[in-house]
Design a protein around this motif. Structure first.
Motif, PDB file in Angstrom:
ATOM      1  N   SER A  65       0.817  -1.215   0.000  1.00 28.23           N
ATOM      2  CA  SER A  65       0.000   0.000   0.000  1.00 28.23           C
ATOM      3  C   SER A  65       0.853   1.269   0.000  1.00 28.23           C
ATOM      4  O   SER A  65       0.348   2.357  -0.277  1.00 28.23           O
ATOM      5  N   LEU A  66       2.141   1.156   0.295  1.00 30.95           N
ATOM      6  CA  LEU A  66       3.026   2.315   0.302  1.00 30.95           C
ATOM      7  C   LEU A  66       3.431   2.765  -1.093  1.00 30.95           C
ATOM      8  O   LEU A  66       3.933   3.868  -1.261  1.00 30.95           O
ATOM      9  N   PHE A  67       3.208   1.916  -2.090  1.00 31.65           N
ATOM     10  CA  PHE A  67       3.647   2.203  -3.449  1.00 31.65           C
ATOM     11  C   PHE A  67       2.450   2.418  -4.372  1.00 31.65           C
ATOM     12  O   PHE A  67       1.371   1.868  -4.151  1.00 31.65           O
ATOM     13  N   LYS A  68       2.680   3.200  -5.413  1.00 30.45           N
ATOM     14  CA  LYS A  68       1.610   3.496  -6.366  1.00 30.45           C
ATOM     15  C   LYS A  68       1.243   2.269  -7.194  1.00 30.45           C
ATOM     16  O   LYS A  68       0.078   1.902  -7.284  1.00 30.45           O
ATOM     17  N   ASP A  69       2.209   1.639  -7.817  1.00 28.22           N
ATOM     18  CA  ASP A  69       1.990   0.437  -8.623  1.00 28.22           C
ATOM     19  C   ASP A  69       3.014  -0.626  -8.228  1.00 28.22           C
ATOM     20  O   ASP A  69       3.994  -0.843  -8.945  1.00 28.22           O
ATOM     21  N   PRO A  70       2.785  -1.305  -7.093  1.00 27.43           N
ATOM     22  CA  PRO A  70       3.777  -2.292  -6.663  1.00 27.43           C
ATOM     23  C   PRO A  70       3.864  -3.476  -7.620  1.00 27.43           C
ATOM     24  O   PRO A  70       2.867  -3.898  -8.200  1.00 27.43           O
ATOM     25  N   ASN A  71       5.052  -3.983  -7.803  1.00 30.08           N
ATOM     26  CA  ASN A  71       5.296  -5.119  -8.680  1.00 30.08           C
ATOM     27  C   ASN A  71       6.051  -6.164  -7.868  1.00 30.08           C
ATOM     28  O   ASN A  71       7.095  -5.870  -7.293  1.00 30.08           O
ATOM     29  N   ILE A  72       5.528  -7.381  -7.824  1.00 32.36           N
ATOM     30  CA  ILE A  72       6.142  -8.457  -7.048  1.00 32.36           C
ATOM     31  C   ILE A  72       6.826  -9.414  -8.021  1.00 32.36           C
ATOM     32  O   ILE A  72       6.248  -9.835  -9.013  1.00 32.36           O
ATOM     33  N   ASN A  73       8.071  -9.749  -7.706  1.00 27.17           N
ATOM     34  CA  ASN A  73       8.849 -10.670  -8.514  1.00 27.17           C
ATOM     35  C   ASN A  73       9.057 -11.938  -7.705  1.00 27.17           C
ATOM     36  O   ASN A  73       9.729 -11.923  -6.685  1.00 27.17           O
ATOM     37  N   ILE A  74       8.492 -13.052  -8.150  1.00 31.19           N
ATOM     38  CA  ILE A  74       8.625 -14.334  -7.466  1.00 31.19           C
ATOM     39  C   ILE A  74       9.771 -15.109  -8.121  1.00 31.19           C
ATOM     40  O   ILE A  74       9.781 -15.305  -9.329  1.00 31.19           O
ATOM     41  N   GLN A  75      10.730 -15.525  -7.289  1.00 33.56           N
ATOM     42  CA  GLN A  75      11.870 -16.285  -7.785  1.00 33.56           C
ATOM     43  C   GLN A  75      11.889 -17.664  -7.140  1.00 33.56           C
ATOM     44  O   GLN A  75      11.132 -17.926  -6.206  1.00 33.56           O
ATOM     45  N   ASP A  76      12.774 -18.520  -7.608  1.00 32.90           N
ATOM     46  CA  ASP A  76      12.836 -19.898  -7.111  1.00 32.90           C
ATOM     47  C   ASP A  76      13.237 -19.975  -5.642  1.00 32.90           C
ATOM     48  O   ASP A  76      12.777 -20.835  -4.908  1.00 32.90           O
ATOM     49  N   LYS A  77      14.137 -19.123  -5.218  1.00 33.47           N
ATOM     50  CA  LYS A  77      14.630 -19.203  -3.834  1.00 33.47           C
ATOM     51  C   LYS A  77      14.558 -17.867  -3.161  1.00 33.47           C
ATOM     52  O   LYS A  77      14.625 -16.851  -3.749  1.00 33.47           O
TER      53      LYS A  77
END
Length: 77
Positions: A65-77
């Motif tokens: 909620s702190l960011f305008k357009d948050p983007n989450i990057n899911i990695q293997d580890k």
């Protein structure tokens, strides 16, 4: 990956049932309360490609909620 508004609402509701959530591949989210008295299922428009877990869902939602357009990057580890 960016969560749409409906997915965010579902996650907020699920966080009130259980503070942790396991995301499985596909577009269906499931949770149950620690006492197993409440079970919820939601189909969302987004599709997850890998399995991952969030230990404190409310904390993640708070940070997002702190960011305008948050983007989450899911990695293997």
């Amino acid at each position: 990956m960016q969560f749409d508004n409906r997915t965010m609402q579902v996650l907020k509701n699920f966080a009130s049932i259980n503070p942790s959530l396991l995301f499985t591949p596909g577009s269906v989210l499931r949770t149950q309360s620690p006492t197993t008295s409440v079970f919820a299922v939601a189909t969302i428009d987004q599709t997850f490609e890998s399995q991952f877990a969030i230990y404190e869902l409310n904390r993640l939602l708070g940070v997002m909620s702190l960011f305008k357009d948050p983007n989450i990057n899911i990695q293997d580890k």
